[in-house]
Enzyme design. Structure first.
Site: not given
Ligand code: NAD
Length: 426
Positions: A122, A127, A133, A230
């Protein structure tokens, strides 16, 4: 010239990793593209659309991939498909690398190189290649639309001469990519939206979408995000405080969308049976974590469960229910990933295995598991040959067996099957 082959997916997968739009771009880059007849139909791409874009149509999956240097799939394919491919050709798809170790070994032994798109680092450069995503975003949207369709009341507030219809209350648990889109969609439909997460970074994002953030904001919450962005597994003490907060909040909600995931672990259980029983009859829960065991105690993966007039949707593959957009975005992710590995001058495939994108996603090369994280998760430490350079021994006589031998010993076999441990943040 690079040959690209695309087979049909299995019956449960409506998406495809190639669209007429990406065919045009690949052909322009000097590739020869062959797609299995009918493979795009469930995303409404006909053979004629692909032909018009410059692809050839093959009568069978084997014909589509036989001469290919690169094969694009959505899911991990049957072994027979890899056997129809040239040795050394690259198979790129969402290969579900943490499950079915024996199946992965068998694929490795065919000598095909495997790239798991789920493991894309990531980083900013990647991206446009981030399949988690692109697909989660659609899942978040579809979850809200499904809930709204099943909910027997309206979502927006309506003030009419006959009286006022109150706005529905929607609660989003887990504000990653799917959760953010779920908030945005529910807001567009006029609901009153609240959201929770364990990562403090999302607080502002929630507010900027017009929703209210609620969470247990203690010291542990402030440290809950990994360097990769994460969530971490929370302590039992935090879980207790979180459960009390959620119990108090959930009983007043009409629709709850759960998306909480911790990489490499079962989904955290956030909604108990008692909490579901506290909800009003007719309330809806959509559990996007169903594939990983679910965020509620009553989720049945693949089904709509009903308990005391509350329905819990545990449907799988929501992006597959928006296949036209899901295929379009996924095919663009694949194209963006392949592009840097196309030698533009000679129009040949030039995978740089030292590039961090190839290193992150490449799991098998020349019969050996070359991804340390996958090797450790599936076979125990040291079970696989891990080297950024290709293993030279032919698959059948050496490296593939080495890659799998840890798994075939009884003690390690069980470790191959259990849920992967620890933070798998790519
Ligand atoms: P994910 O699918 O791994 O998890 C979904 C959400 O569940 C996360 O926000 C996590 O914090 C939340 N979660 C986990 N345990 C929990 C709990 N006990 N109670 C409440 N919530 C809980 O997450 P994702 O969609 O893959 O995104 C993770 C991060 O990565 C985000 O900040 C996203 O913006 C970021 N991201 C970055 C890039 C990049 O290229 N830089 C790309 C995509 C996503």
């Amino acid at each position: 010239m690079i040959a690209i082959g695309v087979p049909a997916e299995g019956k449960d997968e409506p998406r495809i990793g190639l669209t007429p739009e990406t065919v045009k771009k690949l052909v322009k880059a000097g590739a020869k593209v062959t797609v299995r007849s009918g493979a795009g139909l469930r995303s409404h791409f006909s053979d004629q659309d692909y032909k018009d874009a410059g692809a050839a149509i093959a009568k069978s999956d084997a014909d589509a991939v036989a001469d290919a240097d690169v094969v694009f799939t959505v899911r991990r394919p049957e072994l027979s498909l890899a056997k129809s491919m040239k040795k050394g050709a690259a198979l790129i798809g969402m290969l579900d690398p943490f499950s079915d170790a024996e199946g992965l070994d068998a694929l490795a032994e065919t000598g095909v190189a495997l790239f798991a798109m789920e493991l894309m680092p990531r980083i900013t450069r990647a991206q446009s290649m981030d399949v988690l995503s692109s697909q989660s975003n659609l899942a978040g949207y579809k979850a809200v639309v499904d809930a709204a369709a099943a909910f027997e009341r309206a979502l927006p507030m309506m003030m009419t001469a006959a009286g006022t219809v109150p706005a529905a209350k929607v609660f989003i648990m887990g504000v990653g990519v799917a959760g953010l889109q779920a908030i945005a969609t529910a807001r567009r439909l006029g609901a009153i939206v609240t959201a929770t997460d364990v990562r403090p970074a999302v607080k502002e994002q929630v507010a900027s979408l017009g929703a209210k953030f609620i969470a247990v904001e203690d010291e542990e919450f402030k440290q809950a995000e990994t360097a990769g962005g994460y969530a971490k597994e929370m302590s039992d003490e935090y879980k207790k405080k979180q459960a009390a907060l959620v119990a108090d909040h959930v009983k007043n909600q009409d629709i709850v969308i759960t998306t909480a995931l911790i990489p490499g672990r079962p989904a955290p259980k956030l909604i108990s049976k008692a909490m579901i029983e506290s909800m009003k009859p007719g309330s809806i829960i959509v559990d996007l974590a169903a594939e990983r065991g679910g965020n509620t105690e009553l989720t049945k993966p693949g089904e709509i469960a009903e308990h005391k007039s509350v329905r819990i949707f545990g449907l799988l593959n929501l992006p597959g229910q928006v296949p036209v957009n899901a295929s379009s975005l996924y095919a663009k992710n694949l194209l963006a990933f392949l592009d840097p590995f196309i030698d533009k001058e000679n129009k040949t495939l030039a995978i740089d295995w030292d590039d961090e994108l190839a290193k992150g996603t490449g799991i098998v090369r020349d019969g050996a598991i070359v991804n340390e994280m996958i090797a450790e998760r599936l076979g125990g430490k040291g079970a696989a040959k891990v080297d950024s350079k290709p293993a030279r021994a032919p698959a059948k006589t050496g490296t593939a067996k080495q890659a799998g031998n840890g798994r075939k010993a009884p003690a390690k076999k069980s470790s191959a099957k259990r849920q992967p441990k620890g933070d798998t943040t790519p």
